[in-house]
Motif scaffolding. Structure first.
Motif, PDB file in Angstrom:
ATOM      1  N   SER A 190    -101.448  -2.621-140.364  1.00 15.06           N
ATOM      2  CA  SER A 190    -100.772  -1.632-141.208  1.00 15.06           C
ATOM      3  C   SER A 190    -100.321  -0.430-140.389  1.00 15.06           C
ATOM      4  O   SER A 190     -99.193   0.062-140.556  1.00 15.06           O
ATOM      5  N   LEU A 191    -101.184   0.052-139.503  1.00 16.80           N
ATOM      6  CA  LEU A 191    -100.784   1.153-138.631  1.00 16.80           C
ATOM      7  C   LEU A 191     -99.647   0.732-137.700  1.00 16.80           C
ATOM      8  O   LEU A 191     -98.742   1.524-137.417  1.00 16.80           O
ATOM      9  N   ALA A 192     -99.701  -0.510-137.233  1.00 12.55           N
ATOM     10  CA  ALA A 192     -98.638  -1.001-136.356  1.00 12.55           C
ATOM     11  C   ALA A 192     -97.299  -1.033-137.090  1.00 12.55           C
ATOM     12  O   ALA A 192     -96.253  -0.717-136.509  1.00 12.55           O
ATOM     13  N   LEU A 193     -97.318  -1.422-138.364  1.00 13.13           N
ATOM     14  CA  LEU A 193     -96.071  -1.476-139.134  1.00 13.13           C
ATOM     15  C   LEU A 193     -95.445  -0.092-139.305  1.00 13.13           C
ATOM     16  O   LEU A 193     -94.216   0.037-139.334  1.00 13.13           O
ATOM     17  N   LEU A 194     -96.281   0.934-139.424  1.00 10.55           N
ATOM     18  CA  LEU A 194     -95.757   2.290-139.571  1.00 10.55           C
ATOM     19  C   LEU A 194     -94.943   2.713-138.358  1.00 10.55           C
ATOM     20  O   LEU A 194     -94.031   3.543-138.468  1.00 10.55           O
ATOM     21  N   VAL A 195     -95.272   2.162-137.197  1.00 11.79           N
ATOM     22  CA  VAL A 195     -94.520   2.463-135.973  1.00 11.79           C
ATOM     23  C   VAL A 195     -93.412   1.440-135.746  1.00 11.79           C
ATOM     24  O   VAL A 195     -92.300   1.786-135.337  1.00 11.79           O
ATOM     25  N   ALA A 196     -93.694   0.170-136.041  1.00 11.58           N
ATOM     26  CA  ALA A 196     -92.767  -0.904-135.687  1.00 11.58           C
ATOM     27  C   ALA A 196     -91.477  -0.870-136.506  1.00 11.58           C
ATOM     28  O   ALA A 196     -90.389  -1.085-135.954  1.00 11.58           O
ATOM     29  N   LEU A 197     -91.560  -0.603-137.799  1.00 10.65           N
ATOM     30  CA  LEU A 197     -90.362  -0.650-138.641  1.00 10.65           C
ATOM     31  C   LEU A 197     -89.336   0.416-138.248  1.00 10.65           C
ATOM     32  O   LEU A 197     -88.166   0.082-138.004  1.00 10.65           O
ATOM     33  N   PRO A 198     -89.708   1.690-138.177  1.00  7.29           N
ATOM     34  CA  PRO A 198     -88.695   2.668-137.737  1.00  7.29           C
ATOM     35  C   PRO A 198     -88.241   2.442-136.301  1.00  7.29           C
ATOM     36  O   PRO A 198     -87.070   2.652-135.977  1.00  7.29           O
ATOM     37  N   ALA A 199     -89.157   2.000-135.436  1.00  8.79           N
ATOM     38  CA  ALA A 199     -88.762   1.736-134.055  1.00  8.79           C
ATOM     39  C   ALA A 199     -87.779   0.574-133.981  1.00  8.79           C
ATOM     40  O   ALA A 199     -86.832   0.604-133.187  1.00  8.79           O
ATOM     41  N   ALA A 200     -87.979  -0.443-134.809  1.00  4.91           N
ATOM     42  CA  ALA A 200     -87.056  -1.577-134.816  1.00  4.91           C
ATOM     43  C   ALA A 200     -85.673  -1.165-135.296  1.00  4.91           C
ATOM     44  O   ALA A 200     -84.652  -1.626-134.768  1.00  4.91           O
ATOM     45  N   LEU A 201     -85.611  -0.280-136.289  1.00  2.00           N
ATOM     46  CA  LEU A 201     -84.319   0.196-136.771  1.00  2.00           C
ATOM     47  C   LEU A 201     -83.595   0.995-135.695  1.00  2.00           C
ATOM     48  O   LEU A 201     -82.365   0.912-135.561  1.00  2.00           O
ATOM     49  N   LEU A 202     -84.338   1.792-134.939  1.00  2.00           N
ATOM     50  CA  LEU A 202     -83.713   2.570-133.876  1.00  2.00           C
ATOM     51  C   LEU A 202     -83.315   1.707-132.689  1.00  2.00           C
ATOM     52  O   LEU A 202     -82.315   1.974-132.013  1.00  2.00           O
ATOM     53  N   ALA A 203     -84.090   0.656-132.416  1.00  2.00           N
ATOM     54  CA  ALA A 203     -83.821  -0.186-131.255  1.00  2.00           C
ATOM     55  C   ALA A 203     -82.756  -1.240-131.514  1.00  2.00           C
ATOM     56  O   ALA A 203     -82.158  -1.764-130.577  1.00  2.00           O
ATOM     57  N   SER A 204     -82.490  -1.542-132.773  1.00  2.00           N
ATOM     58  CA  SER A 204     -81.532  -2.600-133.111  1.00  2.00           C
ATOM     59  C   SER A 204     -80.117  -2.043-133.210  1.00  2.00           C
ATOM     60  O   SER A 204     -79.904  -0.901-133.620  1.00  2.00           O
ATOM     61  N   ARG A 205     -79.138  -2.882-132.854  1.00  2.00           N
ATOM     62  CA  ARG A 205     -77.730  -2.514-133.008  1.00  2.00           C
ATOM     63  C   ARG A 205     -77.138  -3.046-134.296  1.00  2.00           C
ATOM     64  O   ARG A 205     -75.945  -2.943-134.524  1.00  2.00           O
ATOM     65  N   ALA A 206     -77.977  -3.619-135.169  1.00  2.00           N
ATOM     66  CA  ALA A 206     -77.465  -4.213-136.404  1.00  2.00           C
ATOM     67  C   ALA A 206     -76.829  -3.182-137.318  1.00  2.00           C
ATOM     68  O   ALA A 206     -75.892  -3.494-138.057  1.00  2.00           O
ATOM     69  N   LEU A 207     -77.319  -1.929-137.283  1.00  2.00           N
ATOM     70  CA  LEU A 207     -76.796  -0.886-138.151  1.00  2.00           C
ATOM     71  C   LEU A 207     -76.076   0.199-137.359  1.00  2.00           C
ATOM     72  O   LEU A 207     -75.971   1.334-137.811  1.00  2.00           O
ATOM     73  N   SER A 208     -75.580  -0.151-136.187  1.00  2.00           N
ATOM     74  CA  SER A 208     -74.903   0.829-135.352  1.00  2.00           C
ATOM     75  C   SER A 208     -73.515   1.129-135.898  1.00  2.00           C
ATOM     76  O   SER A 208     -72.672   0.238-136.031  1.00  2.00           O
ATOM     77  N   LEU A 209     -73.264   2.371-136.229  1.00  2.00           N
ATOM     78  CA  LEU A 209     -71.936   2.757-136.708  1.00  2.00           C
ATOM     79  C   LEU A 209     -70.881   2.565-135.629  1.00  2.00           C
ATOM     80  O   LEU A 209     -69.736   2.204-135.910  1.00  2.00           O
ATOM     81  N   SER A 210     -71.259   2.786-134.382  1.00  2.00           N
ATOM     82  CA  SER A 210     -70.298   2.624-133.292  1.00  2.00           C
ATOM     83  C   SER A 210     -69.904   1.168-133.133  1.00  2.00           C
ATOM     84  O   SER A 210     -68.768   0.859-132.784  1.00  2.00           O
ATOM     85  N   ALA A 211     -70.850   0.247-133.378  1.00  2.00           N
ATOM     86  CA  ALA A 211     -70.530  -1.169-133.274  1.00  2.00           C
ATOM     87  C   ALA A 211     -69.540  -1.585-134.347  1.00  2.00           C
ATOM     88  O   ALA A 211     -68.733  -2.493-134.152  1.00  2.00           O
ATOM     89  N   VAL A 212     -69.580  -0.910-135.499  1.00  2.00           N
ATOM     90  CA  VAL A 212     -68.646  -1.231-136.574  1.00  2.00           C
ATOM     91  C   VAL A 212     -67.278  -0.620-136.311  1.00  2.00           C
ATOM     92  O   VAL A 212     -66.239  -1.253-136.450  1.00  2.00           O
ATOM     93  N   SER A 213     -67.271   0.617-135.881  1.00  2.00           N
ATOM     94  CA  SER A 213     -66.008   1.328-135.758  1.00  2.00           C
ATOM     95  C   SER A 213     -65.297   1.089-134.436  1.00  2.00           C
ATOM     96  O   SER A 213     -64.098   1.261-134.341  1.00  2.00           O
ATOM     97  N   ARG A 214     -66.019   0.702-133.394  1.00  2.00           N
ATOM     98  CA  ARG A 214     -65.400   0.547-132.080  1.00  2.00           C
ATOM     99  C   ARG A 214     -65.454  -0.888-131.568  1.00  2.00           C
ATOM    100  O   ARG A 214     -65.421  -1.143-130.389  1.00  2.00           O
ATOM    101  N   GLY A 215     -65.641  -1.827-132.489  1.00  2.00           N
ATOM    102  CA  GLY A 215     -65.597  -3.221-132.086  1.00  2.00           C
ATOM    103  C   GLY A 215     -66.725  -3.645-131.191  1.00  2.00           C
ATOM    104  O   GLY A 215     -66.577  -4.532-130.364  1.00  2.00           O
ATOM    105  N   GLY A 216     -67.882  -3.029-131.340  1.00  2.00           N
ATOM    106  CA  GLY A 216     -69.041  -3.469-130.588  1.00  2.00           C
ATOM    107  C   GLY A 216     -69.380  -2.601-129.390  1.00  2.00           C
ATOM    108  O   GLY A 216     -70.340  -2.883-128.705  1.00  2.00           O
TER     109      GLY A 216
END
Length: 277
Positions: free
Chosen positions: A86-112
């Motif tokens: 449970s403590l690991a999830l508190l760190v892993a979820l926000p860290a995964a969102l920051l580390a992933s490019r899936a929700l990168s606005l620049s990837a959407v607007s600038r073609g990757g």
């Protein structure tokens, strides 16, 4: 007049053979360095001690006072694994969102092509996840046993740190492997990244995330048992005491308990995937 058909031949046979030979040539030095000697298992001098050791496992201990102690240690092991995860999830979820490019606005607007500011946040987070998972949990447990003393606290903190890095890395890869279309459509329509994640990414990734999380919970149970040998509480600490007293029946009962816990984790994974995936 019909000509006889040419014999069938696998065109990939030669590359596979060469690849096998290369793999054997690379693995053989590793086997030599590990000093693997299976012959000791069949040595007559070792057969009698091994037989005596295994015969002590039957019958498993089932005295009432021992079963009460076993239940308490089992609940403590489950608590260590669950609290640490449970403590690991508190760190892993926000860290995964920051580390992933899936929700990168620049990837959407600038073609990757990612913006430099996105990389300035993403790469330090990925480096942090590497640091967290690079040190085995048993090492963290040894450090926390020195800092916090004997007991479950050291096991919880050790699992939380190591598994935060593991979960964060895998979650980020899961987010990037899903179909980016729905999330990009939501972002293009003016939705926030949190909304795009909740409605565009998470529904596709939920099944895989649940499966991996339950698997990691199962691994955390096993890790908490191993850490018990260094004083982090739970079934491992009790097993260490039983082995020191050569109580094979007690050890057998604990091993059966481990098997039951793994079956429980597998059943839980199936139920969650069927319900939420």
């Amino acid at each position: 007049m019909l000509t006889p058909a040419a014999p069938l031949r696998d065109p990939a046979a030669l590359p596979r053979l060469l690849l096998t030979m290369v793999a054997v040539a690379l693995l053989w030095p590793g086997v030599s360095l590990s000093e693997l000697d299976l012959g000791v298992l069949f040595d007559g001098r070792n057969a009698e001690p091994m037989g005596s050791f295994l015969s002590a496992f039957w019958p498993p201990a089932h005295a009432e006072d021992f079963l009460a102690l076993l239940l308490q240690a089992t609940l403590e092991t489950l608590a260590i694994a669950t609290a640490g995860l449970s403590l690991a999830l508190l760190v892993a979820l926000p860290a995964a969102l920051l580390a992933s490019r899936a929700l990168s606005l620049s990837a959407v607007s600038r073609g990757g092509r990612p913006h430099w500011l996105a990389n300035a946040v993403r790469w330090p987070v990925r480096a942090l996840l590497i640091v967290l998972r690079s040190v085995p949990e048993i090492v963290w447990a040894l450090l926390f046993v020195r800092a916090a003393g004997l007991g479950p606290t050291a096991g919880v903190l050790a699992i939380a740190i190591t598994y935060a890095g593991m979960l964060g890395k895998v979650y980020a890869e899961i987010f990037e492997s899903v179909d980016p279309g729905p999330a990009r459509a939501l972002l293009g329509a003016g939705a926030t990244r949190l909304q795009a994640f909740a409605y565009g990414v998470l529904p596709q990734a939920a099944g895989e995330m649940l499966s991996y999380t339950v698997y990691r919970w199962e691994c955390a149970i096993r890790a908490s048992v191993v850490m018990g040998f260094v004083g982090a509480g739970g079934l491992g600490q009790q097993m260490d005491l039983s082995m020191r007293m050569f109580a094979g029946g007690e050890v057998a009962s604990m091993l059966l308990t481990f098997l039951a816990l793994v079956l429980l984790a597998d059943l839980l994974s199936r139920l969650l995937r069927g319900r939420y995936a």
